[in-house]
Design a protein around this motif. Structure first.
Motif, PDB file in Angstrom:
ATOM      1  N   GLU A 112     -31.517 -21.646  47.829  1.00  0.00           N
ATOM      2  CA  GLU A 112     -30.199 -21.392  47.250  1.00  0.00           C
ATOM      3  C   GLU A 112     -29.318 -20.616  48.229  1.00  0.00           C
ATOM      4  OE1 GLU A 112     -28.893 -22.616  44.446  1.00  0.00           O
ATOM      5  OE2 GLU A 112     -30.774 -23.704  44.190  1.00  0.00           O
ATOM      6  N   ALA A 113     -29.896 -19.607  48.868  1.00  0.00           N
ATOM      7  CA  ALA A 113     -29.137 -18.829  49.856  1.00  0.00           C
ATOM      8  C   ALA A 113     -28.727 -19.722  51.011  1.00  0.00           C
ATOM      9  CB  ALA A 113     -29.979 -17.652  50.356  1.00  0.00           C
ATOM     10  N   SER A 114     -29.620 -20.611  51.436  1.00  0.00           N
ATOM     11  CA  SER A 114     -29.303 -21.524  52.533  1.00  0.00           C
ATOM     12  C   SER A 114     -28.132 -22.421  52.172  1.00  0.00           C
ATOM     13  CB  SER A 114     -30.516 -22.391  52.877  1.00  0.00           C
ATOM     14  OG  SER A 114     -31.549 -21.616  53.392  1.00  0.00           O
ATOM     15  N   ARG A 115     -28.126 -22.939  50.968  1.00  0.00           N
ATOM     16  CA  ARG A 115     -27.019 -23.806  50.539  1.00  0.00           C
ATOM     17  C   ARG A 115     -25.708 -23.038  50.490  1.00  0.00           C
ATOM     18  NH1 ARG A 115     -30.337 -25.684  45.830  1.00  0.00           N
ATOM     19  NH2 ARG A 115     -31.965 -26.774  46.918  1.00  0.00           N
ATOM     20  N   THR A 116     -25.763 -21.819  50.007  1.00  0.00           N
ATOM     21  CA  THR A 116     -24.556 -20.996  49.933  1.00  0.00           C
ATOM     22  C   THR A 116     -24.026 -20.688  51.318  1.00  0.00           C
ATOM     23  OG1 THR A 116     -25.298 -20.014  47.862  1.00  0.00           O
ATOM     24  CG2 THR A 116     -23.616 -18.816  49.079  1.00  0.00           C
ATOM     25  N   VAL A 117     -24.916 -20.275  52.217  1.00  0.00           N
ATOM     26  CA  VAL A 117     -24.498 -19.977  53.591  1.00  0.00           C
ATOM     27  C   VAL A 117     -24.010 -21.244  54.275  1.00  0.00           C
ATOM     28  CG1 VAL A 117     -25.284 -19.172  55.854  1.00  0.00           C
ATOM     29  CG2 VAL A 117     -25.974 -17.946  53.797  1.00  0.00           C
ATOM     30  N   MET A 157     -22.557 -23.912  52.966  1.00  0.00           N
ATOM     31  CA  MET A 157     -21.202 -24.234  52.509  1.00  0.00           C
ATOM     32  C   MET A 157     -20.188 -23.251  53.105  1.00  0.00           C
ATOM     33  SD  MET A 157     -21.126 -27.028  50.876  1.00  0.00           S
ATOM     34  CE  MET A 157     -19.462 -26.939  50.250  1.00  0.00           C
ATOM     35  N   SER A 158     -20.544 -21.995  53.202  1.00  0.00           N
ATOM     36  CA  SER A 158     -19.645 -21.004  53.789  1.00  0.00           C
ATOM     37  C   SER A 158     -19.384 -21.304  55.258  1.00  0.00           C
ATOM     38  CB  SER A 158     -20.222 -19.594  53.648  1.00  0.00           C
ATOM     39  OG  SER A 158     -20.352 -19.254  52.293  1.00  0.00           O
TER      40      SER A 158
END
Length: 89
Positions: free
Chosen positions: A17-22, A24-25
């Motif tokens: 989840e953190a990887s996906r958020t980063v 996209m950022s």
């Protein structure tokens, strides 16, 4: 970062989840600073993967998989640069 989550299934899901958020950022930031006249700023898959590697959140192949999924579900569009299309003709 990866060592912290190793062999811990629950934490691994959080890392994804953190990887996906980063991811996209990073994509949004790269696109925001994109200059069509400066090829080095183009938000390419390679530049995205290199940026993710700096944070040690995903391998290049994982980045490719995540980006492919985002394209598949319509969150991103992949297109060839006009200059690249001109060379291919």
């Amino acid at each position: 970062m990866l060592a912290l989550y190793e062999h811990k299934p629950f934490l691994n899901r959080l890392l994804l989840e953190a990887s996906r958020t980063v991811l996209m950022s990073i994509i949004m930031c790269l696109y925001a600073r994109y200059d069509a006249a400066d090829r080095a700023t183009w938000p390419t898959l390679r530049l995205i993967a290199d940026s993710m590697a700096e944070h040690r959140l995903a391998s290049p192949s994982r980045v490719h998989d995540l980006v492919s999924r985002l394209i598949e579900i319509g969150f991103l569009k992949q297109r060839a640069a006009p200059q690249d299309r001109a060379c291919a003709s």
